[in-house]
Scaffold this motif. Structure first.
Motif, PDB file in Angstrom:
ATOM      1  N   LEU A   9       0.830  -1.206   0.000  1.00 34.86           N
ATOM      2  CA  LEU A   9       0.000   0.000   0.000  1.00 34.86           C
ATOM      3  C   LEU A   9       0.867   1.260   0.000  1.00 34.86           C
ATOM      4  O   LEU A   9       0.564   2.239  -0.682  1.00 34.86           O
ATOM      5  CB  LEU A   9      -0.930   0.002   1.219  1.00 34.86           C
ATOM      6  CG  LEU A   9      -2.047  -1.049   1.229  1.00 34.86           C
ATOM      7  CD1 LEU A   9      -2.806  -1.013   2.555  1.00 34.86           C
ATOM      8  CD2 LEU A   9      -3.005  -0.825   0.060  1.00 34.86           C
ATOM      9  N   LEU A  10       1.948   1.221   0.759  1.00 33.53           N
ATOM     10  CA  LEU A  10       2.883   2.354   0.806  1.00 33.53           C
ATOM     11  C   LEU A  10       3.457   2.637  -0.585  1.00 33.53           C
ATOM     12  O   LEU A  10       3.506   3.780  -1.040  1.00 33.53           O
ATOM     13  CB  LEU A  10       3.990   2.039   1.811  1.00 33.53           C
ATOM     14  CG  LEU A  10       5.121   3.038   2.037  1.00 33.53           C
ATOM     15  CD1 LEU A  10       5.679   2.886   3.460  1.00 33.53           C
ATOM     16  CD2 LEU A  10       6.262   2.850   1.042  1.00 33.53           C
ATOM     17  N   ILE A  11       3.910   1.575  -1.252  1.00 32.21           N
ATOM     18  CA  ILE A  11       4.502   1.714  -2.583  1.00 32.21           C
ATOM     19  C   ILE A  11       3.461   2.200  -3.590  1.00 32.21           C
ATOM     20  O   ILE A  11       3.753   3.063  -4.441  1.00 32.21           O
ATOM     21  CB  ILE A  11       5.114   0.371  -3.040  1.00 32.21           C
ATOM     22  CG1 ILE A  11       6.362   0.033  -2.196  1.00 32.21           C
ATOM     23  CG2 ILE A  11       5.459   0.402  -4.524  1.00 32.21           C
ATOM     24  CD1 ILE A  11       7.493   1.040  -2.309  1.00 32.21           C
ATOM     25  N   GLU A  12       2.255   1.680  -3.489  1.00 30.79           N
ATOM     26  CA  GLU A  12       1.196   2.129  -4.399  1.00 30.79           C
ATOM     27  C   GLU A  12       0.914   3.616  -4.184  1.00 30.79           C
ATOM     28  O   GLU A  12       0.726   4.364  -5.150  1.00 30.79           O
ATOM     29  CB  GLU A  12      -0.083   1.314  -4.172  1.00 30.79           C
ATOM     30  CG  GLU A  12      -1.182   1.655  -5.180  1.00 30.79           C
ATOM     31  CD  GLU A  12      -2.434   0.829  -4.996  1.00 30.79           C
ATOM     32  OE1 GLU A  12      -3.402   1.046  -5.766  1.00 30.79           O
ATOM     33  OE2 GLU A  12      -2.480  -0.030  -4.081  1.00 30.79           O
ATOM     34  N   PHE A  13       0.920   4.048  -2.935  1.00 32.61           N
ATOM     35  CA  PHE A  13       0.691   5.464  -2.617  1.00 32.61           C
ATOM     36  C   PHE A  13       1.792   6.327  -3.218  1.00 32.61           C
ATOM     37  O   PHE A  13       1.531   7.415  -3.746  1.00 32.61           O
ATOM     38  CB  PHE A  13       0.633   5.651  -1.095  1.00 32.61           C
ATOM     39  CG  PHE A  13       0.143   7.000  -0.672  1.00 32.61           C
ATOM     40  CD1 PHE A  13      -1.220   7.277  -0.618  1.00 32.61           C
ATOM     41  CD2 PHE A  13       1.032   8.002  -0.316  1.00 32.61           C
ATOM     42  CE1 PHE A  13      -1.681   8.527  -0.225  1.00 32.61           C
ATOM     43  CE2 PHE A  13       0.591   9.250   0.075  1.00 32.61           C
ATOM     44  CZ  PHE A  13      -0.777   9.518   0.127  1.00 32.61           C
ATOM     45  N   MET A  14       3.025   5.854  -3.163  1.00 34.39           N
ATOM     46  CA  MET A  14       4.145   6.582  -3.782  1.00 34.39           C
ATOM     47  C   MET A  14       3.938   6.740  -5.283  1.00 34.39           C
ATOM     48  O   MET A  14       4.178   7.813  -5.852  1.00 34.39           O
ATOM     49  CB  MET A  14       5.471   5.852  -3.531  1.00 34.39           C
ATOM     50  CG  MET A  14       6.046   6.023  -2.155  1.00 34.39           C
ATOM     51  SD  MET A  14       7.717   5.325  -2.057  1.00 34.39           S
ATOM     52  CE  MET A  14       8.647   6.488  -3.040  1.00 34.39           C
TER      53      MET A  14
END
Length: 384
Positions: free
Chosen positions: A204-209
């Motif tokens: 989720l963190l990477i997708e947000f980035m």
């Protein structure tokens, strides 16, 4: 030494003067004023003038045998209070690299331009380190010599200033590497699928980035107070800095530059990701007695921001043909997404916090395959 007589309404005084040469060739004048012109006064004046001269040389570190390494340490001490901790660390690493090539015992005045040229040549052409790294090493050398000049340790540094790094012609490998600095939609989907199996919160963190173009430090520095739920925006106003390899010592610092401070509008998927993470944080704070609430959004189980090395270590377990995965590739991916959508360059720069158009253009111009196919399709449609 010579004596100048000074007469005014208060009487006569005597100014004892001496001109002296510094180790770097500069000449200066030093003086003291006494009430007497006696033989004893001459002797006393001579002693005091010599002490003044020694103090000046000591203060300016004007030892003719002072080494370049010593000057580099003086420069680091001088600049440390004026720069970010991360910048000082980079300066220190550059100095360490420089003295793998330059003898730490060599006096500064004996360091020749050809020594510096050979060092930069070796870093760039023999070690095959990046052009920008070689330039930063040369910039550090110039800064050291400029500091020496300001301290009057050396007079002429124009030959050092004239040294440049000539960029190598691009190879086919390098061109391909530059074109692989972002992921297309299929590749991004694969990354997220692989990460979800390894660590769903990191996915989720990477997708947000990839949907915001945040730098990893900016993302980890996001706090609840930076998230405006009504406007669906985040305010980027800080970055997380790690100072030790194990990531144990962290600090929330200022962003990279003034242009990095910005508001970013969030799409529906970004809002959903944030709300999911925030809800999960509340759950973890209830489950773990040792949970340390610090106000950050993207945190590990105990409430501390994720360690950057941990995230990159996970990315090493993800495989996409021809792509080297680090957190920064997702920032580039976001820029390529916006370019594909036809978003103007200036709007992209503002969203990702770029000041130099060349930085954005280096990614913007590497169009995706979809854009290439779209060009051909439009050209074909004209001929129907």
């Amino acid at each position: 030494m010579w004596v100048e007589t000074l007469t005014n309404s208060k009487g006569t005084r005597y100014k004892y003067c001496e001109r002296y040469e510094l180790p770097n060739g500069d000449t200066r004048k030093v003086s003291i004023t006494l009430n007497s012109n006696s033989t004893y006064a001459h002797k006393q004046a001579s002693i005091e003038l010599q002490n003044k001269i020694k103090d000046v040389i000591k203060e300016l570190h004007l030892d003719p045998n002072i080494t370049m390494y010593k000057v580099a340490q003086l420069w680091l001490e001088h600049t440390e209070p004026t720069v970010k901790i991360s910048t000082h660390i980079n300066h220190s690493l550059h100095v360490k690299k420089i003295f793998t090539y330059i003898d730490t015992g060599i006096p500064l005045v004996k360091v020749t331009p050809i020594m510096i040229e050979n060092m930069v040549h070796s870093v760039y052409y023999k070690e095959n380190l990046s052009y920008y790294y070689a330039k930063s090493i040369l910039t550090t050398v110039r800064a050291i010599f400029r500091h020496a000049k300001r301290r009057r340790i050396i007079q002429d540094i124009h030959e050092i200033e004239d040294i440049n790094v000539k960029k190598k012609p691009f190879t086919h490998t390098e061109i391909a590497k530059k074109q692989n600095k972002f992921l297309d939609a299929v590749e991004l989907k694969s990354v997220l699928a692989q990460l979800t199996k390894l660590a769903p919160r990191i996915a989720l963190l990477i997708e947000f980035m990839s949907l915001t173009g945040l730098r990893i430090g900016e993302l980890l520095a996001l706090r609840y107070c930076d998230y405006d739920t009504k406007k669906a925006t985040i305010n980027v106003n800080g970055t997380l800095q790690y100072f030790y390899k194990n990531g144990s010592d962290i600090k929330r610092g200022t962003p990279k530059n003034i242009y990095s401070i910005r508001d970013i509008a969030l799409d529906n998927r970004c809002v959903k990701i944030l709300n999911t993470i925030i809800t999960d944080n509340k759950r973890q704070s209830l489950w773990f007695k040792g949970y340390n609430e610090q106000g950050y959004i993207f945190t590990a189980k105990r409430g501390s921001p994720y360690d950057m090395q941990y995230i990159n270590k996970l990315l090493k377990q993800v495989h996409i043909d021809g792509k080297h995965l680090t957190t920064h590739i997702f920032r580039h991916t976001h820029i390529s997404m916006l370019a594909e959508l036809g978003i103007p360059l200036k709007a992209i720069m503002q969203r990702v916090g770029h000041n130099d158009p060349a930085t954005t253009l280096s990614i913007y111009t590497h169009v995706t395959q979809h854009m290439k196919d779209d060009i051909v399709e439009k050209l074909n449609s004209r001929n129907r």
